[in-house]
Each structure stands twice: as C-alpha cells, then as structure tokens.
Design a protein around this motif. Structure first.
Motif, PDB file in Angstrom:
ATOM      1  N   PHE A  57     -12.368 -25.419  38.773  1.00 12.15           N
ATOM      2  CA  PHE A  57     -13.373 -24.831  38.410  1.00 12.15           C
ATOM      3  C   PHE A  57     -13.014 -23.557  37.904  1.00 12.15           C
ATOM      4  O   PHE A  57     -12.227 -23.085  38.148  1.00 12.15           O
ATOM      5  N   LEU A  58     -13.941 -23.057  36.852  1.00  9.43           N
ATOM      6  CA  LEU A  58     -13.801 -21.903  36.344  1.00  9.43           C
ATOM      7  C   LEU A  58     -14.550 -20.839  37.107  1.00  9.43           C
ATOM      8  O   LEU A  58     -15.817 -21.170  37.602  1.00  9.43           O
ATOM      9  N   VAL A  59     -13.923 -19.906  37.598  1.00  7.90           N
ATOM     10  CA  VAL A  59     -14.710 -18.820  38.289  1.00  7.90           C
ATOM     11  C   VAL A  59     -14.637 -17.348  37.338  1.00  7.90           C
ATOM     12  O   VAL A  59     -13.670 -16.928  37.004  1.00  7.90           O
ATOM     13  N   SER A  60     -15.911 -16.723  37.163  1.00  4.43           N
ATOM     14  CA  SER A  60     -16.085 -15.615  36.494  1.00  4.43           C
ATOM     15  C   SER A  60     -17.143 -14.801  37.121  1.00  4.43           C
ATOM     16  O   SER A  60     -18.145 -15.531  38.082  1.00  4.43           O
ATOM     17  N   SER A  61     -17.406 -13.568  36.951  1.00  2.99           N
ATOM     18  CA  SER A  61     -18.600 -12.916  37.241  1.00  2.99           C
ATOM     19  C   SER A  61     -19.739 -13.420  36.523  1.00  2.99           C
ATOM     20  O   SER A  61     -19.627 -14.027  35.383  1.00  2.99           O
ATOM     21  N   SER A  62     -21.059 -13.333  37.008  1.00  2.00           N
ATOM     22  CA  SER A  62     -22.266 -13.557  36.526  1.00  2.00           C
ATOM     23  C   SER A  62     -22.460 -12.697  35.113  1.00  2.00           C
ATOM     24  O   SER A  62     -21.704 -11.576  35.215  1.00  2.00           O
ATOM     25  N   PRO A  63     -23.149 -13.039  34.182  1.00  2.00           N
ATOM     26  CA  PRO A  63     -23.872 -14.324  33.904  1.00  2.00           C
ATOM     27  C   PRO A  63     -22.845 -15.470  33.391  1.00  2.00           C
ATOM     28  O   PRO A  63     -21.731 -15.079  32.929  1.00  2.00           O
ATOM     29  N   HIS A  64     -23.332 -16.739  33.566  1.00  2.10           N
ATOM     30  CA  HIS A  64     -22.490 -17.984  33.197  1.00  2.10           C
ATOM     31  C   HIS A  64     -22.785 -18.351  31.808  1.00  2.10           C
ATOM     32  O   HIS A  64     -22.271 -19.556  31.415  1.00  2.10           O
ATOM     33  N   VAL A  65     -23.711 -17.796  31.273  1.00  2.00           N
ATOM     34  CA  VAL A  65     -24.321 -18.513  30.092  1.00  2.00           C
ATOM     35  C   VAL A  65     -23.929 -17.297  28.965  1.00  2.00           C
ATOM     36  O   VAL A  65     -24.228 -16.346  29.310  1.00  2.00           O
ATOM     37  N   HIS A  66     -24.145 -17.653  27.772  1.00  2.00           N
ATOM     38  CA  HIS A  66     -24.103 -16.660  26.742  1.00  2.00           C
ATOM     39  C   HIS A  66     -24.815 -16.990  25.456  1.00  2.00           C
ATOM     40  O   HIS A  66     -25.029 -18.363  25.230  1.00  2.00           O
ATOM     41  N   GLU A  67     -25.468 -16.008  24.987  1.00  2.00           N
ATOM     42  CA  GLU A  67     -26.265 -16.423  23.668  1.00  2.00           C
ATOM     43  C   GLU A  67     -25.456 -17.030  22.625  1.00  2.00           C
ATOM     44  O   GLU A  67     -26.005 -17.728  21.769  1.00  2.00           O
ATOM     45  N   GLY A  68     -24.142 -16.770  22.485  1.00  2.00           N
ATOM     46  CA  GLY A  68     -23.301 -17.686  21.359  1.00  2.00           C
ATOM     47  C   GLY A  68     -22.843 -17.013  20.476  1.00  2.00           C
ATOM     48  O   GLY A  68     -22.181 -17.404  19.591  1.00  2.00           O
ATOM     49  N   LEU A  95     -10.836 -22.412  26.795  1.00  2.00           N
ATOM     50  CA  LEU A  95     -11.404 -23.305  27.720  1.00  2.00           C
ATOM     51  C   LEU A  95     -10.451 -23.841  28.384  1.00  2.00           C
ATOM     52  O   LEU A  95      -9.316 -24.063  28.226  1.00  2.00           O
TER      53      LEU A  95
END
Lengths: 351, 280, 440, 236
Positions: free
Chosen positions: A26-37, A5
């Motif tokens: 800010f953090l920039v990445s390709s989508s998606p921005h959430v994860h199941e974990g 992080l």
C-alpha cells in the motif's frame, strides 16, 4: 513531474528480491489522501488560453511578422528551459508550460517584426538569467518575461522603441510609426502640449486596438476578456489588476486636472501602453507578487504609481514593465507586512 | 614639496597624539591568548564543541572554562598548539573519531513494508509508522544526515545508505543528533571491525526484514576475545575494549560484522585537513 | 442566525453515495480481535489482564492512568491470546491485546441491563460515562468525561451535536442519525444534564436530508434545534462548526469551552445512550467501510478491535487496484500499511482508495499561487509555512502559527505543486513540541 | 608553502575578484573597456606590490595598535604617485578611470593583503603575494572588461571585431550589465572549481557564503535539487 504510481513504475526499493508475498503493498503518505486534481500545467494552460484572443488579434493586425515573433519567442523560451535543465541535469519542468507562457508574454511585449536574434536574447535573459539562475519555477524574484523585455529595452533601445509597424493587416505596407504614448511624448517635447497627439487617437481605436504598439498591448478589449476569463476561473484575483489600473487612472487624473495641457487625459493613460497586459497577466504572476489580498492591492497601487511617474516624468514613454519589476523587488517585504491573521487569534495572546 | 612634507608631518603628529590619548582613555584589557587560540582553531564555526563559534570556544579555553582539546574538529594537532599557547601539558591520545552508520540495510538488502510518498526527510518519514523499512530500527535512506553535515562528509549511496567520508568527517555530532533512528554513532577511526546493525528485534523478525541484520546468533561473541562483544537485547554490541580482531567478521553469517577501513589514522593528515579547512 | 459557514474550506468530491444508502449492518464476530491500549487522547490505560486470561464482554482489560484517560473493556467474551505490538490506525506500532472470541459473546455480570437513569445527578453521569470508556468518536478520541468537566470559570451554555460529517466518503454518522435519532438525542440529553445546558443544537450538513428529517422530530421533541449547514469541508471541525453556528471564535491555542461551547459527535451521543440507559461500556461502533477499492461499501457495526482486513472482508474484500487503506476519512485519516490495523474507538471509517485516486505528492517548488491561503479555514499561510518547514526553519513556522493548524488538509488538497503540506506541518509541530519539552 | 605557490594563489585559488570577491567597486565601474581594465589593473598592482613590500619591511616597526593609519599612509602615498604619473604620461586613461584611481586607497584588496599577509610575512613572500594578487586582479579585470567591450560595443581594445552588422548589446556597457556579468562569471567559476575539485578528489574551495545553501532568502535551496532527484529515483 508526472504522477508516480506504484503500479506504473517498478517496485519500491527493497521489494525486488524474489519473495513469496509482496510486503510493500500500500501507499502511505500523510493526509489528505485525495486531491483536487489541479497541476501547475493546468494553471499555466489557462493563462495561455486567456492570452490567445489578444495574440490572434495581433496576428490579424500586424500580419506574418507578429506570428513569426510569437512562434520564435515561444519556441526559444521552451528550448532554453529544456536546454538549461539538460545542462544542469535537473529534472525537467519544461512540461509545466510555464516557459511557454513566459515566451508568449515576452512576444506580446515586443514590437511586431522584431528580428530573430532580439527575441532569442530576450528569452535567454528571461528563462536562463531571470528564472533558472534564481532556482527555476517558484524561486525567481522578478517576472521573467518582463526581465527579458527590459533587458532588450535597455540594450537595444532603437529596436524596442522606434520601429513600430502601424496596423496594416498582412504586411501591406509596413510603415514605421510611433505608439500613442510615444506620439504624446513627441508632441509634448515639440509643442509643450499633448493635445495634438491626442486628437489623432480616438478612444475607440485604442479600445479595439487599431494602433501601433507591441503585439499584446493593442487590443484592450481582448485583454480584458482574457483577464475576466482568468478571474472567472479563479486563476487570478481582482486585487492587483484593479488596484493597478485604478491607481494609474487616479494618478493620471490628478495630474490632468492640475494641468490638462501638459498631462493627458487619464483614460488615455489607462487605454494606452501595456497597462492591461501588465495588470491582468503580469502583476498577477504568482511567483513574483504578494500572496495576501491586501498585499496584492498595495502591489498594484505601487505598480500604478511607478508607471505613471515614469510615463509623465521619466525618459521612457512607457513604464508598466519597470513598475511591475520594481514592485517585484518589494514583494517579500509586502508579504511580510500583510500576514494573514490566524482564525481566533484576536482573543488569544497579544504577543 | 616642502609644504607636502610639513603638512604630512604635522598631520601625523596631531593624529598620533590623538590616537595615543584615545588608546589610553578607552583601553580594554584583552587576553592576548584569546586571539592566539582563535587563530589556532579551525575557524569553521561548526558548533561541534557545543558553543556558538570558534571565538566563543577560544574565550572559554583562555579563561580555563574549557579543555584545550575541546574542539572535536581540530583533533590532536590543534589541541597540541592550544596547549602550547596555554602553557599546559597536553597528554595527547584523544583518539580522532568519525561518524559511522550502524545499519547496512540498503535498498537491496532491507525490505520495505509500504510505498512512502511524502516529504523527503527521514524525520518526517518517521512520523508515519516510524518509516517504511520493515525493520523498525533501520536507516530510512532519505539523506537527512547528509543534509545537515556542515562539512559535506556524507553522501547517499545509490542504494540509499549514507556513506560517510572519514577524511572529511570532523565528528561534530550533527548527523548523530539529526538521525531519527539514532543509528549514527561516533567511533574512533582506529577501530576496524564494526557491527553494522542497530536492530533489537529477534532473529526471525530480522531475517524477514533484512538480509544483513544481526540475528543475535552469538557466533561473534564466541569468536571474539572475552568482553569485546556483548549481546544487548538481541543485538551484538562492541564494547571497544578489547578490539575485535578482523577474523570475527568472517564468522558472522549475516555479514553484519564487517571490516571497515576508516582510512586515516595518521594525525598528520588530520592536521593538514584542518589547516586546509581554515585556509579555504 | 449566524452565517452557517466559515472562512476558507474546499469542496472535495464527497463520494457519499458509495455507502450512504446502505443501512448499518452488524458484523459477525471475527476470528480474533486486536484491541490496542492507546485508544484515547492522553495517557493510555494500563493492562490488567495477561496472556491466557478469560474475559467477558465489557470486562475491564485496562485501567485508566490519570484524569485524561479512560478504561478499556473487552469487546467480546473469549481468551487473551497475546499482548504484542501491532500497527495502530493513528500511524504507529503500539501494544495491543489479542482476544480470541469464544463465540458466546457473554456480557460480564451486571452489564447490559436497562436502567432508569432519570435520578442520576451530574457527577454520577460523568462517572458512568467515564467508566464506560467513552471518547470522542469523530476521530480525535478525546475522553468525553473530561469535556464534561469544564473548570468553574468557563461555564458551558451551548451543546452542539456534531453531525456535519464533512469528511468525504464517510457515512457512519449519517446512517446513525437516520436510523437511531431518538437514541442519539437521548444520549445528548445526558450530556446536557451533566453540564446543565439548555441550548442544544444539532448540526447536520445539507447533503444529508434524510438524516435531517429523522433528527428533526426527535430533537424538537426535547426542544433542541436542528441546523442544516452549508456543505463545505471542514464544516465539522470544532472551531469552524462553532463559528458557523454561533459566530463565536475559539481563541488560537484555546478550547471550545473558552467560548462556552461543547461539541459532541453524534456517535458519542449514541454511545452515551448505550452507557447510561443500557449500562453497556463502549465495545462496538459504527464504521463506514467504503471507497472504490472495496467490493461492497457498507456501514457496519463492528467490535472495537476488528482488524481492517476482517472488516473489509465482510464488505466483499479489496478490489485489485486498491492502493491505499485509510483509517478515517480521506482528508484527515491516516494511511495504513497493513490490514492488521484494528478498528479503535476513534475509527469512523475505513476508506480504500484505488491507486489512481490517491494523491501522489511531488514536492515541486511552491509557485505561490495563493490557493492554499484561500482554502485554509484557520486563515494561516500554508504556502510560507511549508517553505519554512521544508528548509527546517521550525522557529519561523512557530512564528507563523503552525501550531494552530488543524491538519484539515485543505491546503494540500488544492496545491497545484502537490506539496505534502500537512506532512510538513506535522514535522514542524513535532520539532516545536520537542523543543518546548526540552526547554521545560 | 613555497614562493611559487604564494605567487600563484592570486591567480586562481585566492583570486581577489572571483574567489575572494574583493575590490568590486572598481571591478564594476571601470570595466567598460579592456583598456580601462588593463590600466586599472596595472595601477592597482603597482600600489599593491609597493605597499606590500614596504609594510612587510616595516611590519615589526609599526605598533600593532596603529597599524591601520600606518597602512593607509603608505598606501595613500603610492596611490598619489600612481595618480600623478598616470596624469602625466597616460592622460586619456587617467581621465577615463577618473575617481577610481584615487579610490585605490580604500581598495579592500590592498588593505586586505596588507593586513592579512604583508604584516605577517617576509619581504620576498609579500612581494610575490602582491605581484600574484595584482596580476590576478588585472587578468580578472581584463576578462570582464573584454567581454563587456566585445558584446556591448563590438570592439576589443578599441578595435572593431564583430563586423558591421553586429548590433551592440548595450546592456553590458551599462552598470546593471556589469552586475549580471560578474554574477554569471562567479557562478561559472564555481562550477569550474567544483569540476576541478571532483577530478582531483578534493573538497571544492567555495566559500560557504557563496553557496546558495547559506543564503538567508533561499536557505536550503541547494538541497532542493537533490531532494527532487531522490524523489525521482524513489519513484522509479
């Protein structure tokens, strides 16, 4: 690898100079921005949990030697993984539990009371040769635990096939005996018939595990519980295990019908040997088995056919390991044959 | 013993007769030059000439469809030996080139505008707002050029800039094409002074983004001989002729203009490297 | 009745309650508006104003270039301060016009008047909708009039109102449906009229019962059906929605019109109502500003060109641990590096994730667990595709249908190795398109 | 290049087994004991030496088009000589090596040196080349065979060295063991070469096709580690 992080580590490169306001915020990445974990570690952890009942039972059954085998195997597998990554200076994946799982699986494939050097050699081949030399997790072609077992089987046949301890909890009298499959083979060689061997093995004994064998092959019920747990957790799918066990049953059944004296009952074949361990825990290994459901079924049937052929006609009493390893080699080919069809492609171009 | 001699001799006679017949019946005229030229080429099949491999280039040279110095890797010595094979005069002179990164914005000098988290590949990173450098023209530092270099001539420095080893670089152009920011260019190894920036931003914006960027102050234009450096859209660009003297580097307030020792100018070295490459 | 769902998909944490209960609030005019020219798929319109010009709300500031392009209108009255390059929520820095509002918010003459549109024919309707600058407001921003002009050999027989809003967090469509059902349905009726379609289906996911309850009477009054859909992401993706509702499969590489279906977002329907009945070009939209990084998540009616910073400030500002600003939803939206990015016609939401919430990609090797295969709604093999893309073997990715990927993100969402799947696919698509362009 | 280098290249830089990876058939088959390795090595060296010299002598005499049958005849002659001599004086070794003695005829090292070196160079250099290659081949064979015999049987040249409690690691005597060992040794040699090259400041001479990067299955894999490293660093 742990999450990195931006607030956990130091600043991103280029921001360490003293500036009035931070630019990189800010953090920039390709989508998606959430994860199941979910992580690799959690998947491996679930498989280990699923193997625990059978492991604990084997300790109850075979006593301290079984515990010794499991501990040495797990420790050496993790140790070799860690050591290798130190040697080649590659970021560690030892924390993802995959080596621990390999060590546990290999232990469950060994006879109780295997000498320490045997376990070490097996794990050396499993972790270093079969896994890391091929590029580490995700790149190995063959199931590491099975490579370890087969290497031991080929190199030290005496230790691997004839020194079974009969179940006598906590080392009361460690009598050397043969596995049910081994006895069936001996009987066949001696009398030309397998019946004599079979009478000594009640199905219920096979089911609960009151018999000689490697640590993990003894209790079919506990292995089944572990497998169902993995199915329920959606860690594995039913395709490969069902195809594997089903094809062993079907093929053994055909031979049994053709010649009941020469070939044992199909349920005997299903319940003996490492079939359940192999079907639920090794024919479902992610890295070395096909991806697509149809491919998994083909893979399972292939495993079953090879297993039965080796058991009935080969020079080894047991063929599960060879069956899975052989089919591992076919995995890329099977994957190629069973590409999923793209949604809607049916009506598009035929090319 | 006599039997052996007779048998072998007879066999040899029959075989050689057969071979002679076959050779006559299936003779394919091959220009011997092709083989010779192929022998002279480095044999790395790098594709730097734009053709599928060395044998294809050899065929084209033999047929006169490519120049004797068409191999960018072999340099002068290879061109010379090919011209000998072809029996044409080779003027020589085609200066050896090397790739050079026209950006000096490393992790200490250039600033970033966000934390990039994604595929470690410059072309992929460029899909997100053109990359995380505050300077829109700067090196993204993810090493795509190093990955495509077939000669292992590019390594990423600890500060995230590609470092090209001119002694290994064969000017095959692969990195030039791979760089999404188009900041790698081929330059003659003889040239010493380079303007290591590609930013067309205005001075104020450059200052904010990078401590070694060209701010278009034009000091170098005044210092250098007439025509050596021209300002193009807020960026000082060397024209190549005349050469920029070393003294110009000293006047650049941003340390953008630097004396870069590309090391090898003796063609003998290049020939040695090519020969070694062929042998290994 | 068809299955009501599709293959694959995932069940992300929806987090809709963050802003779902908050009624739409109209946001006051900010100090400046940044209006990018490229707000529609296809050619960006060409500016017709210059620095210093005074503009009125609804005045044309950029004219369309070609058929697949729409005009752009000033979102309020004021002065053009500059035309410069700004970060754009699609993930690039693009030219935009900066307008400083004069606070009067005056409409240009002739606009914002009620009109009885009953006598408008199909072509006239298309013209009105085009001139109003309408694009698909679900996120893709495809010009609406193009969708309304199918070729003769592909008649449309079903119009679908897409109120699925399957993206986690976002509630803009949800609130719009709950608060303005009659307007949405009327807007849809203009689409239906332009196409001559009788069969209109309103599709809403089951997790929005109040929206379904509000839409039902409005829709049924016109004889439209309301269908409650299973809650699976990406239920609102066109192909998946069409399959769930009608069982028709849009061919790979094809368009919904190939199977006689037109899908319109409910927000677009509302904009069509505004354009047709009130003669108001598209100058504002509902934006859901949400996420745990925002102090007070809200649904706001904001002018096109409102910067994310202004919108977030209206919602109480950023929390300290805000780590990621997303234009759109967390599954398909684009992460922003700057709060200067403006709300565009396609911006359905601004989601601010905390640093802990945002996925951190790692790019560990693929362990072939097959979870992505089960999740992929397009039935692709993301595992193999990402491995090929990682090794720069783009021809192979094309052979494995990477161009059919809808970038829904299901594969990356479930990947235990945290591989940046969608990023790989976007790279591969870009390379393949580049190669195709070269070949032409 | 000097005479010394022509001789020495076979020992390391162009070692037929570990660098050029030729002649694997006998390498894998006969290296079950160190003695076999020595026998095979000497036999091959003799043939290599003689054929190199003869071909070098006759190189301007043999027409280019029929050079292959000519080489084969020359090589086959010497192989027959070796076969007969070994059968006469080293009968047990001859039995142990079996078909692999006649198979030296088609050993690619010998054909390879004939084609690539002896047909283009003078007698002295060809002799040195053949000698160097032969000795390199022999050393490599003995190295592989010693390890296999030691671990797989607990002996070296037939002498027990591992003590009575040693349990032989039979896998290495079996064919799969030969493959595993050879692969591991190749990898280790590449490592050593990389280290040597780095110290000497030159590019390691590893053939492209022995590098994981060019493998069709795992293309690009060798970059993966670097990518991970870069990722780690970026995160820190």
């Amino acid at each position: 690898m742990e999450e990195r992080l931006p607030d956990a580590g130091p600043k991103a490169p280029g921001t360490k100079e003293k500036t009035e306001e931070p630019i990189a915020r800010f953090l920039v990445s390709s989508s998606p921005h959430v994860h199941e974990g979910i992580r690799i570690r959690s998947v491996m952890g679930l498989v280990i949990v699923a193997l625990l009942p059978a492991s604990v039972f084997s300790i109850y059954l075979f006593g301290l030697p079984a515990l010794f085998t499991i501990l040495v195997s797990v420790a050496s597998a993790a140790g070799f993984e860690w050591l290798w990554q130190k040697v080649v200076r590659r970021p560690g994946t030892a924390g993802d539990l995959s080596a621990v799982l390999t060590g546990l699986l290999l232990a469950l494939n060994l006879p109780a009371g295997s000498p320490w050097w045997l376990i070490l050699v097996g794990n050396l081949f499993a972790i270093v040769v079969a896994k890391q030399l091929y590029g580490g997790i995700g790149y190995n072609i063959f199931n590491p635990a099975l490579v370890g077992r087969v290497v031991l089987l080929v190199a030290f046949p005496v230790h691997m096939t004839s020194r079974w301890i009969s179940p006598s909890a906590w080392g009361m009298d460690a009598v050397t005996t043969a596995t049910p499959l081994g006895r069936a083979r001996e009987a066949l060689l001696a009398t030309g018939s397998v019946d004599a061997a079979l009478t000594r093995n009640e199905a219920i004994d096979l089911l609960i595990g009151n018999r000689a064998g490697s640590l993990g092959e003894v209790s079919v019920i506990l292995l089944l519980i572990g497998g169902i747990f993995l199915l329920a957790k959606r860690v594995i799918t039913w395709h490969a295990p069902v195809a594997f066990i089903g094809s062993v049953w079907a093929m053994a059944g055909i031979f049994h019908l053709a010649n009941p004296a020469r070939f044992a009952d199909p349920s005997f074949h299903v319940l003996t040997g490492g079939l359940f361990l192999g079907a639920f825990f090794m024919a479902t290994d992610y890295v070395t088995t096909p991806l697509a459901p149809a491919g998994k079924i083909v893979f399972g049937i292939g495993c079953g056919v090879v297993t039965v052929v080796i058991r009935l006609f080969g020079s080894y009493p047991e063929g599960v390991s060879f069956g899975i390893l052989l089919m591992n080699a076919f995995t890329p080919l099977i994957d190629r044959a069973f590409k999923p069809a793209v949604f809607g492609a049916r009506r598009a171009k035929t090319a | 013993m006599v039997a052996a001699i007779i048998a072998l001799s007879a066999l040899a006679l029959v075989a050689s007769f057969g071979l002679a017949m076959v050779a006559r019946a299936f003779a394919v005229p091959v220009d011997p030059k092709v083989e010779e030229i192929e022998g002279a080429l480095p044999g790395a099949n790098c594709g730097g000439c734009g053709l599928p491999g060395c044998s294809e280039l050899a065929r084209r040279i033999a047929e006169g469809r490519a120049d004797v110095d068409a191999c960018p890797v072999g340099g002068e010595s290879v061109a010379r030996s090919i011209s000998r094979i072809m029996g044409v005069a080779f003027a020589g002179g085609g200066a050896r080139k090397t790739a050079l990164v026209f950006c000096a914005g490393d992790d200490e000098t250039a600033r970033r505008r966000f934390y990039y988290n994604g595929v470690k590949d410059c072309a992929s990173a460029a899909l997100l707002f053109g990359g995380d450098k505050l300077c829109g023209y700067g090196c993204l530092g993810l090493g795509t050029c190093a990955g495509v270099c077939p000669f292992g001539a590019i390594e990423m420095s600890a500060l995230g800039l590609p470092v090209i080893d001119p002694s290994k670089c064969t000017a095959c152009n692969k990195c030039v094409l791979a760089c999404p920011k188009k900041i790698i260019k081929l330059v003659p190894v003889s040239r010493r002074v380079h303007i290591l920036c590609s930013s067309h931003d205005k001075g104020a914006k450059v200052r904010k983004a990078c401590s070694v960027g060209c701010i278009a102050c034009t000091k170098c234009v005044k210092e250098a001989p007439e025509g050596a450096i021209a300002m193009q859209d807020n960026l000082a660009v060397a024209s190549g002729v005349p050469e920029i003297p070393d003294s110009v580097a000293a006047v650049c307030p941003m340390n953008t203009i630097r004396v870069v020792d590309l090391g090898i100018s003796a063609p003998a070295d290049a020939a040695g490297a090519a020969a070694e490459g062929a042998a290994s | 009745m068809k299955s009501g769902t599709f293959f694959g998909g995932v069940h992300p944490r929806y987090e809709k309650d963050l802003a779902g209960g908050r009624p739409i609030e109209t946001m006051p005019l900010p100090a400046r508006l940044v209006v990018p020219f490229a707000q529609n798929l296809g050619a960006a319109p060409k500016p017709v104003v210059k620095k210093g010009d005074e503009v009125k709300r609804g005045q044309l500031i950029a004219e369309p270039q070609g058929f697949v392009s729409v005009p752009l209108h000033a979102p309020t009255s004021g002065v053009v301060q500059a035309i410069d390059v700004f970060p754009h929520p699609v993930g690039a820095d693009l030219p935009a016009v900066v307008i400083v509002p004069d606070g009067k918010d005056e409409w240009a003459p002739g606009l914002n008047v009620e009109r009885d549109a009953g006598d408008l024919g199909a072509d006239a309707l298309r013209g009105v909708i085009r001139d109003a600058g309408l694009v698909g407001m679900g996120g893709a921003a495809f010009p609406t009039h193009v969708k309304l002009s199918p070729p003769k050999d592909k008649p449309i027989d079903v119009l679908v109102l897409n109120g699925a809003e399957c993206e986690p967090y976002l509630t803009a469509d949800h609130r719009l449906m709950a608060e303005r059902p009659a307007e949405i349905v009327e807007g849809a009726s203009w689409f239906a009229k332009a196409l001559g379609v009788e069969n209109v289906i309103v599709a809403v996911e089951k997790n929005k019962p109040d929206a379904i309850a509000a839409m039902r009477p409005a829709a049924e009054a016109r004889g439209y059906a309301v269908r409650a859909l299973d809650v699976v992401y990406p239920q609102g993706a066109e192909r998946q929605l069409i399959f769930a509702l009608t069982g028709r499969r849009v061919p790979a590489g094809g368009l919904p019109m190939d199977v006689g279906v037109l899908v319109q977002n409910v927000g677009t329907c509302y904009a069509a109502f505004e354009a047709v009945r009130r003669n108001r070009p598209l100058t504002e939209r509902v934006v859901c500003v949400t996420g745990r990084g925002v102090a007070n998540p809200k649904n706001v009616l904001a002018r096109i060109g409102t910067t994310f910073g202004d919108a977030i400030a209206f919602c109480g500002g950023l929390r300290e641990d805000a780590g990621k600003i997303i234009g759109g939803g967390p599954m398909m939206g684009v992460a922003q590096y700057s709060l200067d990015a403006p709300v565009t016609k396609g911006t359905s939401g601004i989601v601010v994730l905390t640093r802990r919430e945002a996925v951190q990609y790692a790019g560990d090797p693929c362990i072939r667990c097959g979870r992505c295969l089960r999740a992929c709604p397009m039935l692709l093999n993301p595992s193999v595709l990402s491995v090929y893309a990682e090794r720069l073997r783009f021809d192979e990715t094309a052979a494995h249908h990477v161009l059919d990927c809808i970038e829904c993100g299901c594969c990356a969402y479930v990947c235990p190795s945290r591989r940046p799947m969608v990023h790989h696919f976007r790279r591969a698509k870009a390379e393949i398109r580049k190669k195709q362009a070269r070949a032409v | 290049m000097g005479a010394g280098r022509e001789f020495a290249k076979g020992l390391w830089s162009e070692n037929p087994i570990f660098r050029v990876v030729l002649g694997l058939c006998p390498t894998l088959a006969v290296t079950t004991s160190a003695q076999n390795g020595v026998g095979m090595g000497i036999a091959a060296t003799f043939v290599l030496l003689c054929s190199n010299v003869i071909i070098s002598v006759l190189r301007s005499f043999i027409p280019r088009k029929i050079r292959i049958p000519a080489y084969i005849v020359i090589i086959a002659t010497f192989v027959t000589v070796v076969d007969l001599v070994m059968n006469a004086y080293f009968n047990p070794l001859h039995k142990a090596l079996g078909i692999f003695i006649p198979l030296i005829v088609v050993n690619c090292i010998i054909m390879g040196r004939a084609e690539a070196f002896a047909s283009k160079n003078g007698v002295l250099y060809s002799l040195l080349d053949g000698l160097g290659m032969g000795i390199g081949f022999t050393i490599s064979l003995v190295a592989i065979a010693s390890i296999r015999e030691l671990l797989g049987n607990g002996t070296i040249f037939g002498a027990a060295v591992m003590g009575s409690s040693y349990v032989p690691f039979m896998l290495l005597i079996l064919p799969p063991g030969a493959f595993i060992l050879l692969g591991t040794m190749l990898g280790a040699m590449n490592r050593v070469e990389i280290a040597l090259a780095r110290r000497a400041g030159r590019a390691p001479s590893i053939r492209k096709e022995h590098d994981c990067a060019s493998c069709a299955i795992f293309a690009g894999w060798s970059n993966a580690a670097d990518k991970i490293k870069a990722l780690e660093e970026a995160g820190r």
